[in-house]
Design a protein around this motif. Sequence first.
Motif, PDB file in Angstrom:
ATOM      1  N   GLN A 116       0.839  -1.339   0.090  1.00  0.00           N
ATOM      2  CA  GLN A 116      -0.092  -0.067  -0.111  1.00  0.00           C
ATOM      3  C   GLN A 116       0.996   1.405   0.019  1.00  0.00           C
ATOM      4  OE1 GLN A 116      -3.608   0.201   0.217  1.00  0.00           O
ATOM      5  NE2 GLN A 116      -3.155   2.177  -0.167  1.00  0.00           N
ATOM      6  N   GLY A 119       2.557   1.707  -3.397  1.00  0.00           N
ATOM      7  CA  GLY A 119       1.563   2.416  -4.251  1.00  0.00           C
ATOM      8  C   GLY A 119       1.379   3.925  -3.943  1.00  0.00           C
ATOM      9  N   THR A 123       2.498   6.647  -6.570  1.00  0.00           N
ATOM     10  CA  THR A 123       1.404   7.842  -7.308  1.00  0.00           C
ATOM     11  C   THR A 123       2.095   9.161  -7.048  1.00  0.00           C
ATOM     12  OG1 THR A 123      -0.252   6.300  -6.447  1.00  0.00           O
ATOM     13  CG2 THR A 123      -0.878   8.547  -6.848  1.00  0.00           C
ATOM     14  N   LEU A 147       2.430   1.012 -11.521  1.00  0.00           N
ATOM     15  CA  LEU A 147       1.309   1.015 -10.747  1.00  0.00           C
ATOM     16  C   LEU A 147       0.595  -0.287 -10.832  1.00  0.00           C
ATOM     17  CD1 LEU A 147       0.429   4.651 -11.029  1.00  0.00           C
ATOM     18  CD2 LEU A 147       1.123   3.664  -9.109  1.00  0.00           C
ATOM     19  N   ALA A 148       0.431  -0.903 -12.023  1.00  0.00           N
ATOM     20  CA  ALA A 148      -0.169  -2.007 -12.338  1.00  0.00           C
ATOM     21  C   ALA A 148       0.502  -3.198 -11.760  1.00  0.00           C
ATOM     22  CB  ALA A 148      -0.092  -2.449 -13.921  1.00  0.00           C
ATOM     23  N   GLU A 151      -0.544  -2.789  -8.050  1.00  0.00           N
ATOM     24  CA  GLU A 151      -1.960  -3.202  -7.987  1.00  0.00           C
ATOM     25  C   GLU A 151      -2.186  -4.954  -7.966  1.00  0.00           C
ATOM     26  OE1 GLU A 151      -5.622  -2.184 -10.681  1.00  0.00           O
ATOM     27  OE2 GLU A 151      -4.753  -0.403 -10.072  1.00  0.00           O
ATOM     28  N   GLU A 154      -1.046  -6.070  -4.664  1.00  0.00           N
ATOM     29  CA  GLU A 154      -2.045  -5.843  -3.696  1.00  0.00           C
ATOM     30  C   GLU A 154      -3.138  -6.908  -3.876  1.00  0.00           C
ATOM     31  OE1 GLU A 154      -3.031  -1.581  -4.406  1.00  0.00           O
ATOM     32  OE2 GLU A 154      -2.322  -0.980  -2.357  1.00  0.00           O
ATOM     33  N   GLU A 155      -3.725  -7.071  -4.917  1.00  0.00           N
ATOM     34  CA  GLU A 155      -4.776  -8.007  -5.347  1.00  0.00           C
ATOM     35  C   GLU A 155      -4.394  -9.424  -4.975  1.00  0.00           C
ATOM     36  OE1 GLU A 155      -6.794  -8.746  -9.318  1.00  0.00           O
ATOM     37  OE2 GLU A 155      -6.833  -6.540  -8.967  1.00  0.00           O
TER      38      GLU A 155
END
Length: 160
Positions: A116, A119, A123, A147-148, A151, A154-155
Motif C-alpha cells: 500500500q 503504491g 503515485t 502502478l499495475a 495493484e 495488492e490483489e
Amino acid sequence: MPTISELSDVLDWEAVTVLHAIDEQEGAGLDTLVEATGLDRSQVETRCQQLSTLGLTTETDTDDGVIHELTGSGHGAVGSGLYDEYDMLGDADLDELAEKVAELLDRRDELQAQVQQLGDDATQLKTRAERQFGDRDDVSDEFESLLADVEALEESLSEG
C-alpha cells in the motif's frame, strides 16, 4: 497377531482414531470415546467391535458400563508403529501449524501495508514526474506499468 501391514490393510483412520483414544485414556467407555474422537456413536461402536475382533482391544464390564482397553497385542501394534502408518497428529502438531499460519497471516498484513505504501509512493512520484517531464509517454508508460504491478501485488495479497 496380525502384522502392522495387515492391520493397515484392514483398519481405516476412524478405527485407528478410536484405538488411539482408548490408548490415550488408558481404557474408556463409549461416551468418552465419542467425545475424544468426535465420531458418531455408531461409528465408535463399529470400530470398537472391529478392534476387539482383531484382538487389539478388550471389553471389560464395570459398574460404570463397558470399558474398552488395549490388549497386549494392541500395545504391541502401537509399539511397532501402527500410528505411524496413519500419520497420527497430536495437539502439538496442530498448535505448531496454527502458529505458522498466524505468523504467515501477520507477514501478509505487513506485506499488504508495505505494498500500500509502495503504491502511495509510486503515485506521488508519478505526479512529480508529470510536473517535471510534462506528458512524456515513456515516463508515463513506466509509471503505469509500475502502478499495475503494485495493484497486482495488492490483489494477490488480499485474496484468501
